[in-house]
Scaffold this motif. Structure first.
Motif, PDB file in Angstrom:
ATOM      1  N   PHE A  13    -116.489  16.693   3.312  1.00  0.00           N
ATOM      2  CA  PHE A  13    -117.371  16.070   4.291  1.00  0.00           C
ATOM      3  C   PHE A  13    -118.802  16.569   4.153  1.00  0.00           C
ATOM      4  O   PHE A  13    -119.060  17.585   3.515  1.00  0.00           O
ATOM      5  N   THR A  14    -119.707  15.852   4.774  1.00  0.00           N
ATOM      6  CA  THR A  14    -121.070  16.324   4.967  1.00  0.00           C
ATOM      7  C   THR A  14    -121.269  16.438   6.471  1.00  0.00           C
ATOM      8  O   THR A  14    -121.053  15.470   7.208  1.00  0.00           O
ATOM      9  N   ILE A  15    -121.640  17.629   6.913  1.00  0.00           N
ATOM     10  CA  ILE A  15    -121.883  17.878   8.326  1.00  0.00           C
ATOM     11  C   ILE A  15    -123.383  17.918   8.548  1.00  0.00           C
ATOM     12  O   ILE A  15    -124.114  18.548   7.786  1.00  0.00           O
ATOM     13  N   THR A  16    -123.823  17.260   9.589  1.00  0.00           N
ATOM     14  CA  THR A  16    -125.233  17.277   9.961  1.00  0.00           C
ATOM     15  C   THR A  16    -125.341  17.779  11.390  1.00  0.00           C
ATOM     16  O   THR A  16    -124.652  17.271  12.284  1.00  0.00           O
ATOM     17  N   THR A  17    -126.167  18.792  11.585  1.00  0.00           N
ATOM     18  CA  THR A  17    -126.472  19.254  12.936  1.00  0.00           C
ATOM     19  C   THR A  17    -127.935  18.949  13.201  1.00  0.00           C
ATOM     20  O   THR A  17    -128.764  19.012  12.299  1.00  0.00           O
ATOM     21  N   LEU A  18    -128.228  18.598  14.437  1.00  0.00           N
ATOM     22  CA  LEU A  18    -129.620  18.325  14.768  1.00  0.00           C
ATOM     23  C   LEU A  18    -129.918  18.819  16.181  1.00  0.00           C
ATOM     24  O   LEU A  18    -129.066  18.797  17.052  1.00  0.00           O
ATOM     25  N   ARG A  19    -131.133  19.292  16.345  1.00  0.00           N
ATOM     26  CA  ARG A  19    -131.578  19.773  17.647  1.00  0.00           C
ATOM     27  C   ARG A  19    -132.569  18.770  18.193  1.00  0.00           C
ATOM     28  O   ARG A  19    -133.516  18.370  17.509  1.00  0.00           O
TER      29      ARG A  19
END
Length: 66
Positions: A13-19
Protein backbone atom coordinates in the motif's frame (compact mmCIF):
# COMPACT_ATOMS: atom_id res chain seq x y z
CA UNK A 1 -5.38 23.78 1.99
CA UNK A 2 -3.15 21.05 3.47
CA UNK A 3 -0.48 22.31 5.80
CA UNK A 4 1.61 19.15 5.58
CA UNK A 5 1.39 15.90 3.60
CA UNK A 6 3.53 12.76 3.75
CA UNK A 7 3.30 9.55 1.72
CA UNK A 8 5.24 6.35 2.27
CA UNK A 9 5.06 2.70 1.19
CA UNK A 10 3.70 0.12 3.62
CA UNK A 11 3.57 -3.51 2.50
CA UNK A 12 1.65 -3.34 -0.82
CA UNK A 13 0.00 0.00 0.00
CA UNK A 14 0.81 3.68 -0.10
CA UNK A 15 -0.18 5.52 3.06
CA UNK A 16 -0.69 9.26 3.01
CA UNK A 17 -1.01 11.35 6.15
CA UNK A 18 -1.94 14.99 6.03
CA UNK A 19 -2.34 17.74 8.58
CA UNK A 20 -5.08 20.26 8.08
CA UNK A 21 -6.01 22.91 10.62
CA UNK A 22 -3.96 21.26 13.35
CA UNK A 23 -5.30 17.71 13.12
CA UNK A 24 -4.03 14.68 11.20
CA UNK A 25 -5.91 12.58 8.66
CA UNK A 26 -4.83 9.40 6.85
CA UNK A 27 -5.72 7.51 3.70
CA UNK A 28 -4.39 4.38 2.04
CA UNK A 29 -4.41 2.84 -1.43
CA UNK A 30 -2.96 -0.14 -3.22
CA UNK A 31 0.51 0.96 -4.32
CA UNK A 32 0.12 -0.25 -7.91
CA UNK A 33 -2.66 2.25 -8.61
CA UNK A 34 -1.36 5.57 -9.92
CA UNK A 35 -4.54 7.54 -9.24
CA UNK A 36 -7.75 6.99 -7.38
CA UNK A 37 -8.45 4.16 -5.04
CA UNK A 38 -7.64 6.19 -1.93
CA UNK A 39 -9.63 5.04 1.07
CA UNK A 40 -9.94 7.24 4.12
CA UNK A 41 -8.79 5.60 7.34
CA UNK A 42 -11.67 5.43 9.79
CA UNK A 43 -11.36 6.93 13.25
CA UNK A 44 -9.69 10.27 12.49
CA UNK A 45 -8.79 12.94 12.95
CA UNK A 46 -5.78 12.23 15.15
CA UNK A 47 -3.74 14.61 17.31
CA UNK A 48 -0.34 13.47 16.03
CA UNK A 49 1.14 12.11 12.84
CA UNK A 50 2.35 9.01 14.69
CA UNK A 51 -1.24 8.19 15.72
CA UNK A 52 -2.45 8.69 12.13
CA UNK A 53 0.31 6.44 10.76
CA UNK A 54 -0.43 3.71 13.31
CA UNK A 55 -4.14 3.81 12.45
CA UNK A 56 -3.38 3.67 8.72
CA UNK A 57 -1.05 0.69 9.14
CA UNK A 58 -3.67 -1.15 11.21
CA UNK A 59 -6.23 -0.28 8.50
CA UNK A 60 -3.97 -1.85 5.87
CA UNK A 61 -3.24 -4.89 8.04
CA UNK A 62 -6.98 -5.52 8.40
CA UNK A 63 -7.23 -5.60 4.56
CA UNK A 64 -9.86 -2.84 4.47
CA UNK A 65 -7.59 -0.66 2.30
CA UNK A 66 -7.97 -2.82 -0.78
Amino acid sequence: MDEERTSYPYQRFTITTLRDEGVWWAKARVALKDVGGDRPVVGGPWRTQVEAEAAAEAFCDSRRAG
